[in-house]
Every structure is written in C-alpha cells, then in structure tokens.
Design a protein around this motif. Structure first.
Motif, short mmCIF file in Angstrom:
data_model
loop_
_atom_site.label_atom_id
_atom_site.label_comp_id
_atom_site.label_asym_id
_atom_site.label_seq_id
_atom_site.Cartn_x
_atom_site.Cartn_y
_atom_site.Cartn_z
N THR A 278 0.85 -1.19 0.00
CA THR A 278 0.00 0.00 0.00
C THR A 278 0.89 1.24 0.00
O THR A 278 2.05 1.19 0.43
CB THR A 278 -0.92 0.03 1.23
N ALA A 279 0.37 2.34 -0.48
CA ALA A 279 1.17 3.57 -0.54
C ALA A 279 0.45 4.68 0.24
O ALA A 279 -0.62 5.13 -0.19
CB ALA A 279 1.38 3.99 -1.99
N PRO A 280 0.98 5.11 1.38
CA PRO A 280 2.18 4.57 2.03
C PRO A 280 1.88 3.23 2.71
O PRO A 280 0.72 2.89 2.93
CB PRO A 280 2.53 5.65 3.06
N PRO A 281 2.92 2.46 3.09
CA PRO A 281 2.70 1.17 3.76
C PRO A 281 1.93 1.34 5.06
O PRO A 281 2.02 2.38 5.72
CB PRO A 281 4.13 0.67 4.02
N LEU A 282 1.17 0.32 5.41
CA LEU A 282 0.41 0.35 6.66
C LEU A 282 1.33 0.22 7.86
O LEU A 282 2.37 -0.45 7.80
CB LEU A 282 -0.59 -0.82 6.70
N ILE A 283 0.96 0.87 8.95
CA ILE A 283 1.57 0.52 10.23
C ILE A 283 1.02 -0.85 10.59
O ILE A 283 -0.18 -1.10 10.48
CB ILE A 283 1.21 1.55 11.32
N THR A 284 1.87 -1.76 11.01
CA THR A 284 1.40 -3.12 11.28
C THR A 284 2.22 -3.77 12.39
O THR A 284 3.16 -3.15 12.92
CB THR A 284 1.46 -3.98 10.00
N VAL A 285 1.85 -4.98 12.76
CA VAL A 285 2.56 -5.74 13.79
C VAL A 285 3.11 -7.02 13.16
O VAL A 285 2.38 -7.72 12.44
CB VAL A 285 1.62 -6.11 14.95
N HIS A 286 4.36 -7.28 13.42
CA HIS A 286 4.97 -8.51 12.92
C HIS A 286 4.81 -9.61 13.96
O HIS A 286 5.24 -9.47 15.11
CB HIS A 286 6.46 -8.32 12.64
N TYR A 287 4.16 -10.70 13.55
CA TYR A 287 4.08 -11.92 14.37
C TYR A 287 4.93 -13.00 13.69
O TYR A 287 4.97 -13.07 12.47
CB TYR A 287 2.63 -12.42 14.46
N SER A 288 5.56 -13.83 14.48
CA SER A 288 6.47 -14.85 13.94
C SER A 288 5.69 -16.10 13.52
O SER A 288 5.79 -17.16 14.15
CB SER A 288 7.54 -15.20 14.97
N TYR A 289 4.92 -15.98 12.43
CA TYR A 289 4.08 -17.09 12.00
C TYR A 289 4.90 -18.30 11.55
O TYR A 289 4.58 -19.44 11.90
CB TYR A 289 3.15 -16.63 10.87
N GLU A 290 5.95 -18.07 10.73
CA GLU A 290 6.78 -19.20 10.28
C GLU A 290 7.39 -19.91 11.47
O GLU A 290 7.40 -21.14 11.54
CB GLU A 290 7.89 -18.73 9.34
N ARG A 291 7.89 -19.12 12.42
CA ARG A 291 8.52 -19.70 13.62
C ARG A 291 7.52 -20.52 14.42
O ARG A 291 7.87 -21.57 14.96
CB ARG A 291 9.10 -18.57 14.47
N SER A 292 6.28 -20.07 14.48
CA SER A 292 5.27 -20.82 15.24
C SER A 292 5.03 -22.18 14.61
O SER A 292 4.86 -23.18 15.31
CB SER A 292 3.95 -20.03 15.32
N GLY A 293 5.04 -22.25 13.26
CA GLY A 293 4.90 -23.53 12.58
C GLY A 293 6.07 -24.44 12.85
O GLY A 293 5.90 -25.65 13.10
N GLU A 294 7.28 -23.89 12.84
CA GLU A 294 8.48 -24.68 13.10
C GLU A 294 8.46 -25.26 14.52
O GLU A 294 8.74 -26.45 14.72
CB GLU A 294 9.73 -23.82 12.92
N ILE A 295 8.13 -24.41 15.48
CA ILE A 295 8.12 -24.86 16.87
C ILE A 295 7.05 -25.92 17.09
O ILE A 295 7.26 -26.90 17.81
CB ILE A 295 7.91 -23.66 17.82
#
Length: 324
Positions: A278-295
C-alpha cells in the motif's frame, strides 16, 4: 522384489534388511551393501506393510482454516520447512473456516490415519474440546492457547495494546477498531482487549464503543469501515485486527477522498505483503508465523519420539513495523 530377494543380492540376512528400512542398528558394511542393491533395483518398501507392522503411518495431519491467508500460509511454510527434512509426510486439511469441518477432520485423523496432528485453531467449541479430550494421537495447537494442551501462540494482547498506544501517543485521539469475532480468542478477543485497555489507560474510555466486527477479507474491511465511519464521523485513526481488514478499510477511505494517513491513519496486524505494497505502507505488527509452525512441528516430533515434549506452551513475541 521383496526383503528376502534384497537380502540375497546384498549377501546379508533378511533381518538386516528389515533393520535397515526401520532405522535399526546395522554395521556400516551391511548398510552400504543393502543401499547399493536398493539404488540399483529402485526398491521401495510397502508403506501399507510398514504401517501394519509398526502401527505408524509416518503421516502428520495439518488442519488449517483456509489457504488464501498470509498468516496461515506462513505457518504452513514453517511446518513444511521441518517436516520436509524428516521421515514424515504431510496430510493437509482445509476447513474453510467451518468449525464443524475442524471437528470432522480431528475425528478422522484420530482414527489412526496419522501419527499426530497440528491444528491451526480459530475457535474452540464444546465439540472441539470434547474431541480433543478423546484424541488418541498427540495434538499441537498453533495460533491459540488452550490450557492443558501443547500449543504455540502469539502475544496478541500486548501487540494490540502497544499498537493502539502508539497511535494515541502520535496524537490520534479519536480511534476506531475493526475486529474479528470474539469466539476467536486470539485475533478476536485478545486483540480487542488490548485495544480497550490501551484507550482506557490513556483516558479515552468512550473509544471502546467505536468498534465493529469484520471477517477476514478485504471486502469485509471495506464494508465495516464504511459502517464505522457512518456511525463515528470524526475518527482520526483505525486499528484493525488484521492487515486484510486494514487494506479494505484503506480502500474505502481513499474512495471517499479521505487522505491516509494525514486525516485518518490506518494500522493493521500481521506484517503481510499487503501491508507493504500500500502507498504509504500500513503501520502493522509482525508476528512470527513461520517460527510458530516450526516450533509446533518440533514439539510434535518430540512427543512422538519421547512420549512428551519438554515444553507444554510457547508464547511468541512481536514488534511494530512503521512506514519508513
């Protein structure tokens, strides 16, 4: 070809061949001889026969609510990054956000069609809990916390709290919230609770009423933004439970000639590609989704190997991503 013929060609006993295919102890010399014959003949042991003998299917059932989801896709990527290097294969079940389908797949997988299950959960109905209690194969839940079960989840409450507080500290005092169904404990209930506590602690208690519930789509985010802005005409910020909802809300605002973020700032959660483009990019929160699958996979494999995992619950952190 069968085991006896492989043994004859390799010059070893049938028992040695059996141990070779079942990862039993065998000398390096015999292992090399058997491997040579296997590679030359292209022999593969019967999966059905191995299942009958060992009572193991070497299959892991993965139940997800949908595939057209950035967060679920990243969880599955994390799961596969571990399983693809293991002796297990994946059986993927997609429920289309239907709790009844989740229950049906749990029951089907419980009938020894798989050795274990990873459940990307959304809601826990009474039926879910009844089935989980009766499961004969181990289950690891990812994305939600359910007391008494192996689970990997995110700190949804504090993520939404910090995101909301950030907007308030930036001077946005008339916030609205687009959330998910409260039955979804993580995305629905915990993220909304974080929003409410943040606005109340900053002295804006009435903002808790500026709230609507959407489903996980751009179209719903669009419609719910329209509903919220019709009801609350003086908003200067929107906190959304997901990036998808936020993208829909932003689309509505732009069509109405409302400048983003100058007039109304829009924040999502998930740190998806959609938030970046999006322009400008959204303010957002990073969650560790890949890491959750690995764990989740590592936890399940530990249970399958040892009978239990060293850790019962894992809560993952987050960080806020602001437009540069």
């Amino acid at each position: 070809m069968n085991i006896a013929e492989i043994a004859k060609l390799a010059g070893v006993s049938s028992a040695a061949v059996s141990r070779y295919f079942n990862n039993g102890h065998i000398s390096d010399e015999k292992k090399a001889a058997i491997r040579k014959v296997v590679e030359e003949t292209g022999y593969r042991p019967s999966v059905q026969a191995q299942t009958l003998r060992t009572k193991k299917t070497k299959m892991i059932g993965v139940i997800v609510p949908k595939v057209a989801s950035a967060s679920i896709g990243r969880i599955v990527e994390g799961i596969l990054s571990i399983l693809n290097d293991s002796e297990y294969q994946t059986l993927l079940a997609v429920t289309q956000n239907d709790p009844k389908k989740e229950s049906e797949y749990l029951t089907a997988f419980n009938n020894k069609q798989v050795d274990g299950v990873i459940l990307a959960a959304t809601v826990f109905t009474t039926e879910h809990k009844r089935i989980l209690k009766r499961m004969m194969v181990p289950v690891v839940i990812v994305g939600q916390r359910l007391s008494g079960y192996y689970c990997v989840f995110h700190d949804d409450y504090h993520a939404a709290y910090d995101l909301t507080r950030l907007l308030l500290e930036k001077g946005r005092k008339r916030l609205g919230y687009i959330g998910a169904l409260r039955q979804d404990q993580a995305v629905g209930a915990e993220r909304y609770r974080g929003f409410c506590d943040a606005v109340c602690e900053m002295g804006f208690d009435t903002l808790t009423e500026n709230e609507v519930t959407a489903d996980f789509s751009i179209a719903s985010g669009y419609e719910k933004a329209k509903e919220l802005l019709t009801r609350c005409k003086d908003l200067d910020g929107l906190v959304c439970a997901t990036d998808t909802m936020a993208a829909g809300a932003r689309q509505y605002l732009c069509e109405q000639g409302i400048e983003v973020p100058q007039q109304i700032v829009v924040a999502g959660q998930g740190d998806s590609d959609m938030a970046k483009v999006t322009a400008p990019p959204l303010i957002t929160v990073h969650y560790s989704y890949e890491r959750s699958g690995e764990i989740a996979v590592k936890m399940l494999l530990e249970v399958l190997e040892k009978g239990e995992a060293s850790i019962k619950e894992v809560k993952l952190g987050y960080y806020i991503v602001e437009a540069s």
